[in-house]
Design an enzyme around this catalytic site. Structure first.
Site, PDB file in Angstrom:
ATOM      1  N   GLU A  21      -2.623  -3.342   9.375  1.00 41.78           N
ATOM      2  CA  GLU A  21      -2.206  -2.536   8.231  1.00 41.78           C
ATOM      3  C   GLU A  21      -0.703  -2.269   8.291  1.00 41.78           C
ATOM      4  O   GLU A  21      -0.090  -2.300   9.371  1.00 41.78           O
ATOM      5  CB  GLU A  21      -2.983  -1.204   8.277  1.00 41.78           C
ATOM      6  CG  GLU A  21      -2.656  -0.248   7.151  1.00 41.78           C
ATOM      7  CD  GLU A  21      -3.646   0.918   7.039  1.00 41.78           C
ATOM      8  OE1 GLU A  21      -4.467   1.110   7.949  1.00 41.78           O
ATOM      9  OE2 GLU A  21      -3.597   1.620   6.009  1.00 41.78           O
ATOM     10  N   ASN A  66     -10.666   0.424  -0.601  1.00 40.47           N
ATOM     11  CA  ASN A  66     -10.883   0.859   0.786  1.00 40.47           C
ATOM     12  C   ASN A  66     -11.177   2.360   0.814  1.00 40.47           C
ATOM     13  O   ASN A  66     -10.489   3.145   0.146  1.00 40.47           O
ATOM     14  CB  ASN A  66      -9.619   0.593   1.614  1.00 40.47           C
ATOM     15  CG  ASN A  66      -9.679   1.267   2.983  1.00 40.47           C
ATOM     16  OD1 ASN A  66     -10.423   0.834   3.857  1.00 40.47           O
ATOM     17  ND2 ASN A  66      -8.919   2.342   3.172  1.00 40.47           N
ATOM     18  N   GLU A  67     -12.146   2.744   1.559  1.00 40.46           N
ATOM     19  CA  GLU A  67     -12.484   4.173   1.744  1.00 40.46           C
ATOM     20  C   GLU A  67     -12.315   4.945   0.436  1.00 40.46           C
ATOM     21  O   GLU A  67     -11.577   5.939   0.357  1.00 40.46           O
ATOM     22  CB  GLU A  67     -11.642   4.785   2.874  1.00 40.46           C
ATOM     23  CG  GLU A  67     -11.972   4.170   4.221  1.00 40.46           C
ATOM     24  CD  GLU A  67     -11.502   4.949   5.450  1.00 40.46           C
ATOM     25  OE1 GLU A  67     -10.737   5.910   5.310  1.00 40.46           O
ATOM     26  OE2 GLU A  67     -11.913   4.574   6.558  1.00 40.46           O
ATOM     27  N   GLU A 107     -13.638  -1.587   9.844  1.00 38.59           N
ATOM     28  CA  GLU A 107     -12.810  -0.711  10.682  1.00 38.59           C
ATOM     29  C   GLU A 107     -13.696  -0.116  11.767  1.00 38.59           C
ATOM     30  O   GLU A 107     -14.673   0.574  11.465  1.00 38.59           O
ATOM     31  CB  GLU A 107     -12.161   0.402   9.855  1.00 38.59           C
ATOM     32  CG  GLU A 107     -11.078  -0.124   8.925  1.00 38.59           C
ATOM     33  CD  GLU A 107     -10.269   0.964   8.236  1.00 38.59           C
ATOM     34  OE1 GLU A 107     -10.114   2.062   8.803  1.00 38.59           O
ATOM     35  OE2 GLU A 107      -9.797   0.690   7.116  1.00 38.59           O
ATOM     36  N   GLN A 149      -6.539  -1.527  15.441  1.00 41.78           N
ATOM     37  CA  GLN A 149      -5.874  -2.566  14.673  1.00 41.78           C
ATOM     38  C   GLN A 149      -5.193  -3.536  15.639  1.00 41.78           C
ATOM     39  O   GLN A 149      -5.080  -3.231  16.822  1.00 41.78           O
ATOM     40  CB  GLN A 149      -4.874  -1.954  13.726  1.00 41.78           C
ATOM     41  CG  GLN A 149      -5.500  -0.989  12.722  1.00 41.78           C
ATOM     42  CD  GLN A 149      -4.565  -0.641  11.558  1.00 41.78           C
ATOM     43  OE1 GLN A 149      -3.478  -1.170  11.417  1.00 41.78           O
ATOM     44  NE2 GLN A 149      -5.020   0.292  10.712  1.00 41.78           N
TER      45      GLN A 149
HETATM   46  O1  AHR Z   1      -7.125   2.459  10.585  1.00 36.00           O
HETATM   47  C1  AHR Z   1      -6.483   3.627  10.192  1.00 36.00           C
HETATM   48  C2  AHR Z   1      -7.054   4.215   8.913  1.00 36.00           C
HETATM   49  O2  AHR Z   1      -8.347   4.644   9.137  1.00 36.00           O
HETATM   50  C3  AHR Z   1      -7.183   3.282   7.743  1.00 36.00           C
HETATM   51  O3  AHR Z   1      -6.013   3.143   7.022  1.00 36.00           O
HETATM   52  C4  AHR Z   1      -8.226   3.965   6.916  1.00 36.00           C
HETATM   53  O4  AHR Z   1      -8.957   3.059   6.137  1.00 36.00           O
HETATM   54  C5  AHR Z   1      -9.067   4.698   7.938  1.00 36.00           C
HETATM   55  O5  AHR Z   1      -9.283   6.008   7.586  1.00 36.00           O
END
Ligand code: AHR
Length: 493
Positions: free
Chosen positions: A25, A172-173, A296, A345
């Protein structure tokens, strides 16, 4: 004694290599510094991508890479990140540290990275603050080969041929940073946005809907009920956090045995989450067409003291390595539903594979687990019966050993075992049904003698894999002695 039977002639389907996926990211020093240094950097690079990181990632056979976020994805406007770099729009990365994002790493740079890694790109589109048109045009820009406004623009920007793009996430989320939506509302938005995620030529998009946070089973229910037939995958996010997300997650390095135990317990919780979300998915999709995409996962600790709280930089110990091993054994078990996962990540953020400091780079204990487990990529999952003893602390018990096994294309059997007990070794009696009596066994072990053993820029090999000599063939069985807090992969042929 722990008893494990591996049925080498009973296949339970394929372990998709995409279970070993990654996530990068625009957050902290993941993309900038960690991956992208620019063509003029003194750090050796391949068209702007640092070469040491590239080589290390190639070695673990990264199969798929998710980008540009995360929460960043729902603030990202892809048009800002194409065209001549010096004239790209600068923005503030409001979600992560409030730093200026110069957009030097955009679509072309990401696709180059994937080409160099020989991995599939997985792009996450913007539903939270982007338009349907913007998402639709991004897919057109990347994948349309013919005469079209976006294809023409791509060509002007130096890329004649369209890219192949399979995996595309529609937000996302969206229950949180991606718009704070209710599942009913997001399900409708998903239906609408995905309509315009088109297939150009022979490029066929695998559409991934934004899924639940941890145990929000209602989210999965509503999404499957209202949009299940319009998706190829549904995501799930779950992080292993020993403490409390808001009140204090716990330190990556400074922890006691009680926190070790809780970390293992929370890592094992992934099994229950997958089982329960899968049960809901089964109701609407009994043939398991829709993949569970755990895009994730990993450990999330407090940031290292003195670092930017918005950069999520944490060290990585043998504890993280075991969390990774525990997860892979769980993912394998659910390989019929879990089609992809992406650890959070890749570099310098959360449970990273690699940490960098200027021109220096180190591999983390987690990296070594990815290396040891890569033999399972696209292999046949084997049926395993395990009866294992317990690991106890303060009246609570966990299974001390987790295990999974696969057979690769050459017929070699690989067994991965994790002993989560921080102080006791585990003796495992391993029966290999369907194999010749005296097989050849080789192995690799990752272990340490301290709970927080980790690699540093000064001592990069404190935690590193070693040859494993603790498996002895006796009476048609393998007697395996797993050291305390260890991950072992055996190859049997
Ligand atoms: O990985 C860090 C963050 O965690 C991501 O940006 C988000 O999707 C999640 O809350």
């Amino acid at each position: 004694m722990h008893n494990v039977i591996v049925n080498t002639d009973i296949s339970k389907g394929k372990i998709s290599k995409h279970i070993y996926g990654h996530f990068a990211e625009h957050l902290g020093r993941c993309i900038y510094e960690g991956i992208w240094v620019g063509e003029d950097s003194p750090i050796p690079n391949t068209k702007g991508i640092r070469s040491d990181v590239l080589e290390a990632l190639k070695n673990i056979k990264v199969p798929v890479l998710r980008w540009p976020g995360g929460c960043f994805a729902d603030e990202y406007h892809w048009k800002d990140g194409v065209g001549p770099r010096e004239s790209r729009k600068r923005m503030v990365n409001t979600h992560w540290g409030g730093v200026v994002e110069n957009n030097h790493f955009g679509t072309h740079e990401f696709m180059l990275l994937c080409e160099l890694l020989e991995c599939e790109p997985y792009i996450c589109g913007n539903v939270g603050s982007g338009t349907v048109q913007e998402m639709s045009e991004w897919v057109e820009y990347m994948t349309s080969g013919g005469e079209s406004p976006m294809a023409n623009w791509r060509k002007e920007n130096g890329r004649e041929e369209p890219w192949k793009l399979k995996y595309f996430g529609v937000g996302n989320e969206n229950w949180g940073c991606g718009g704070n939506m209710r599942p009913e509302y997001y399900a409708d938005l998903y239906r609408r946005y995905q309509t315009y995620v088109r297939n150009y030529g022979d490029n066929k998009i695998y559409k991934i809907a934004g899924g639940a946070n941890v145990d929000d089973y209602n989210w999965t229910e509503v999404l499957m009920k209202n949009a299940g037939w319009l998706m190829d995958g549904l995501s799930l996010h779950y992080y292993t956090i020993p403490g409390d997300f808001w009140l204090g997650k716990g330190s990556a390095l400074d922890f006691e045995e009680g926190e070790w135990f809780i970390t293992m317990k929370k890592a094992l919780h992934m099994d229950e989450l997958i089982t329960k979300h899968s049960t809901i998915m089964d109701k609407y999709d009994p043939d398991k067409r829709v993949g569970m995409i755990i895009d994730e996962w990993g450990t999330w600790f407090d940031v290292e003291p003195g670092t930017n709280p918005g950069f999520l930089y944490q060290q990585n110990t043998i504890r993280d390595a075991l969390v990774a091993g525990v997860h892979f054994n769980i993912f394998h078990k659910h390989a019929d539903r879990v089609h992809m996962t992406n650890i959070a990540q890749t570099v310098n953020v959360l449970q990273a594979m690699i940490l960098t400091e200027g021109e220096k780079m180190i591999l983390t204990p987690t990296y070594h687990v990815f290396d040891m487990f890569k033999v399972h990529q696209d292999a046949e999952l084997l049926a395993v019966d395990a009866s294992v003893g317990t690991y106890e602390m303060s009246g609570e018990t966990l299974p001390q050993v987790t295990v999974s096994a696969s057979k690769d294309a050459e017929g070699k059997v690989h067994v991965s075992l994790v002993n989560i007990d921080h102080q006791n070794e585990a003796s495992v009696s391993l029966e290999l049904r369907g194999l010749q009596a005296n097989p050849q066994v080789t192995g690799t072990v990752l272990t340490a003698d301290r709970l927080n053993a980790h690699n540093t820029f000064e001592q990069p090999n404190n935690v590193a894999p070693a040859a494993f000599n603790g498996a002895i063939v006796e009476g048609g069985k393998l007697n395996v002695k797993l050291p305390a807090m260890s991950v072992v992969t055996l190859t049997i042929e």
